[in-house]
Write a protein that holds these residues in place. Sequence first.
Motif, PDB file in Angstrom:
ATOM      1  N   TYR A 620      42.985  35.453  -0.307  1.00 43.03           N
ATOM      2  CA  TYR A 620      42.930  35.030   0.985  1.00 43.03           C
ATOM      3  C   TYR A 620      44.701  35.663   1.607  1.00 43.03           C
ATOM      4  CZ  TYR A 620      39.208  32.154   1.609  1.00 43.03           C
ATOM      5  OH  TYR A 620      37.950  31.473   1.829  1.00 43.03           O
ATOM      6  N   MET A 633      42.002  31.270  12.398  1.00 40.60           N
ATOM      7  CA  MET A 633      41.140  31.083  11.583  1.00 40.60           C
ATOM      8  C   MET A 633      42.643  30.407  10.579  1.00 40.60           C
ATOM      9  SD  MET A 633      38.215  33.000  10.412  1.00 40.60           S
ATOM     10  CE  MET A 633      37.646  32.109   9.061  1.00 40.60           C
ATOM     11  N   HIS A 634      43.944  31.211  11.094  1.00 41.43           N
ATOM     12  CA  HIS A 634      44.846  31.267  10.265  1.00 41.43           C
ATOM     13  C   HIS A 634      45.473  29.922   9.543  1.00 41.43           C
ATOM     14  CE1 HIS A 634      46.684  35.020  11.178  1.00 41.43           C
ATOM     15  NE2 HIS A 634      45.421  35.122  11.159  1.00 41.43           N
ATOM     16  N   ALA A 635      45.393  28.789  10.196  1.00 45.23           N
ATOM     17  CA  ALA A 635      45.841  27.175   9.495  1.00 45.23           C
ATOM     18  C   ALA A 635      44.492  27.007   8.513  1.00 45.23           C
ATOM     19  CB  ALA A 635      45.650  26.569  10.990  1.00 45.23           C
ATOM     20  N   GLU A 636      43.622  27.507   8.974  1.00 46.30           N
ATOM     21  CA  GLU A 636      42.448  26.588   8.180  1.00 46.30           C
ATOM     22  C   GLU A 636      42.208  27.387   6.816  1.00 46.30           C
ATOM     23  OE1 GLU A 636      37.527  26.918   7.233  1.00 46.30           O
ATOM     24  OE2 GLU A 636      38.431  27.903   9.723  1.00 46.30           O
ATOM     25  N   THR A 637      43.275  29.219   7.083  1.00 47.66           N
ATOM     26  CA  THR A 637      42.911  29.880   5.697  1.00 47.66           C
ATOM     27  C   THR A 637      44.076  28.816   4.624  1.00 47.66           C
ATOM     28  OG1 THR A 637      42.291  32.006   6.884  1.00 47.66           O
ATOM     29  CG2 THR A 637      43.438  32.483   4.901  1.00 47.66           C
ATOM     30  N   GLN A 639      45.497  26.389   4.654  1.00 48.75           N
ATOM     31  CA  GLN A 639      45.033  24.856   4.078  1.00 48.75           C
ATOM     32  C   GLN A 639      44.035  25.196   3.003  1.00 48.75           C
ATOM     33  OE1 GLN A 639      46.134  22.251   5.295  1.00 48.75           O
ATOM     34  NE2 GLN A 639      45.262  21.831   3.360  1.00 48.75           N
ATOM     35  N   THR A 640      43.499  26.569   3.062  1.00 44.13           N
ATOM     36  CA  THR A 640      42.600  26.672   1.648  1.00 44.13           C
ATOM     37  C   THR A 640      43.984  27.178   0.340  1.00 44.13           C
ATOM     38  OG1 THR A 640      40.890  27.253   3.112  1.00 44.13           O
ATOM     39  CG2 THR A 640      41.354  28.148   0.912  1.00 44.13           C
ATOM     40  N   SER A 643      45.439  24.423  -0.655  1.00 45.16           N
ATOM     41  CA  SER A 643      44.822  23.491  -1.370  1.00 45.16           C
ATOM     42  C   SER A 643      44.540  24.373  -3.297  1.00 45.16           C
ATOM     43  CB  SER A 643      42.849  23.614  -0.864  1.00 45.16           C
ATOM     44  OG  SER A 643      42.317  22.849  -1.916  1.00 45.16           O
TER      45      SER A 643
END
Length: 831
Positions: A620, A633-637, A639-640, A643
């Motif tokens: 990522y 999609m940066h924030a979701e990426t 967060q991944t 995590s």
Amino acid sequence: MLKQTKVTMIQELPPQAHIPLTRWIWRSYFRTSLIPLLIVEVALISIYFISNSISNQENIETVRQMAENELTQVAQLEAASINHQLESITQATDFIRQQTAQIMSDKTQAKRDDPSRFAYSPEGTFYTTKDNGGSALFYSGVMPVNEKEREKAYRSAALDLPYMGMKQAFPLIVQLYYNTFDSMNRIYPYFDVITQYEPKIDVPSYNFYYEADLKHNPERKVIWTDVYVDPAGMGWMTSAIAPVYSGDFLEGVVGVDVTVSTIISGVLNLKVPWDGYGLLVSNAGTIIALPKAGEADWSLNELTDHQYDKTIQKDTFKPAEFNIFNNSNNPEFSKALKTQLSGMLNVELKGNRIVSWATIPETGWKLLITVPESKVYAPAKSLANRLNTLAWFMVGGMLVFYMLFFTILYRRAKQMSEFISRPLEHIDSMVKSIASGQHIQHAQEFPVSELNSTAHGIELMSVQLDATSKSRAFAEHALAEITHRLQSVFDFSPDGFISIDDNSTVSLVNPAFCRMTGFEANHWLGMSDALLWENLAHLTKTPNLNIEHKQNFRLELVKPEWRVLQCAVRSINHKDVTFASKVIYLYDMTREDELDRMKSTFLATAAHELRTPLTSVLGYSELLLDGTIPQGMHAETLQTIVSQSRWLVKIINELLELTRIEGRGIMDFTILSYPADALAMEAIKSFTVPLGRNAVIASTIVSTIENLLVDADAEKIKSVLLNVLDNAYKYSKQGNVSFQVINAIREEKLWVGFQIKDAGIGMSNSQLKQIYDRFWRADSNGTIPGTGLGMSISLEIMRLLGGEIEIESEIKNGTTVTLWLLETSPDNKIQ
């Protein structure tokens, strides 16, 4: 009866001429010392030259072996690296094939090309006239391009998005295309196709199409072409191509192009020792990538470009001289390269070269690593020359030294004769006096210590004899004491010993050997050497032991229990040793062997578990850096990534905790007595119940004995309870989780149990056997989070606290985990 006395007559020597002491000393010294010394020096110099020559040969051989090993490693590692890149392109090609088949079969496709950017040529070619940021399209007109064909051309615009994404993701890819059976070509990136392609071009007649058809590719998989000239103007290249079928009909072929210049740049970047270089050869023997450094060796100039004086009308492959399999100058090398997947040979090119090669499995190509032989052996030959020069300096120095030494020695011999003659006369007088029976009370002092010592030695002879007798008695006593100590070491040693006497019979075995084999000493004593090994063979997995001429070897016993022994056999050849001719030493390395296997398994599993989150974080992160992921999609990426990073930290922390517990054991524990119910309630209060789930049901203590106390480390037992509670909630999506403190009498001792029960998915008997394995989880699909280390850590903590873990489980009927600790009491015995 009178004793017969044997009288030895001293034969008189023939009279000789008397010579001065100086000359006699010089001659004697020269004959007995100087000449042998000179011979020894000459022999040493000769040995040095011979050993230097042998050492040089051995050094060169060692360098050769090291070079071969290193070149083999370089070839294999770089081949694996190239294979990894080509595998990625192969997978990308297969993905493009699937996307193409899906898009072209969907005639309701919403994404369509702009008809306004198309035109017909006078020859009937239908083509794109301007760049819209996507692909170019060329319908050659070899078959009429009507409404149906134009519609297919417009619909193929949906291929632009996956083509663009794939080229951005893989830097090696220079262009992607889709060719159809009726000679339609859609190619990305855009270029002026009408000026490059020949009108009425028959696309299926080119190798980048027909090599994917059913005849050449019956398995319908992704394949790689040989090197050819690209009709689209990109020069020499190779392609990964894959067929697109509609049922059993070949609709077309998708392709991903990699230019030879791109591959050459990769080969040029290979870090080859000894000024070597890499060379890439196709499975047909054609040189795909030839760096500049190798052009002179192979008498070739790499074709990185192609002059497009006119359009390409047929397949154009590299000339025959680029085929190594046809190299008549080195037929042995050509044959080996053609038939062997990997190898190494000395090849005569523009000088002697060492060539190592390895096969790239994905394409069948071969990566050749070529280094000059002179570069490999240069350090060894330079060292040999320096050593030879040093040897000649030593010879010259020796000659100068002996010339000076002989001159000085002659002068000293003359002085010595005068210095020695006077003390010798006095010593001669002392000896004659002793011979006549006179007692000598005092010896005269002499400046020469040896002569002075001789005189005093004669005087003190009787005293020394008495002292010698007393010293011998003391030595015998010390020897007896040492023998007793050695016997104690022999008896109490944890290692096994066997003594074999000079009759090849077992004369002594120690208790440790008896414990290893399960037999008393009398079983072995008196047994022959051969019968000893025959009996030991019956205790192993191999009935016929072949230990002839072996001094160190490994022995695995399976009776009376499994043991791994390291055996050493030593022969004793000494004139003063009569009780043994051979000693056998057996070291029990069972624990070390088991620890080695456990360590290897643990490291392999830990590396596998750590690689998964690391791969996600790296993947990522690279996509974010490349800009492949859209801004939305940066924030979701991120967060991944966070995590997965936290997950990685959790695994590492648990590994460190497990390692610390195993390494330090009970030293990190603070053991105190605690009420069992208080420990249970503290764990329940500290546990966070997942949202939407029922709280832990804390049952009352089921006991007839009040105030149950256990000896434990509060924090450690709390971590175990929290781990079991966490598992109970993770593996039981519905139902309640109960927690109660119980007690039981087991083996005449009172035990306290912390019992946690859930109504979850449960486990089978085979799963229960794996529950303490590191990184093992009951959820094989990976949908339930967890590292698989919790129960391993829990087991180690309970073991160090003297407790046990009892687990009962049934598929779909939940799991009950009971943690047992001894109840604190003076002797914990039932009265």
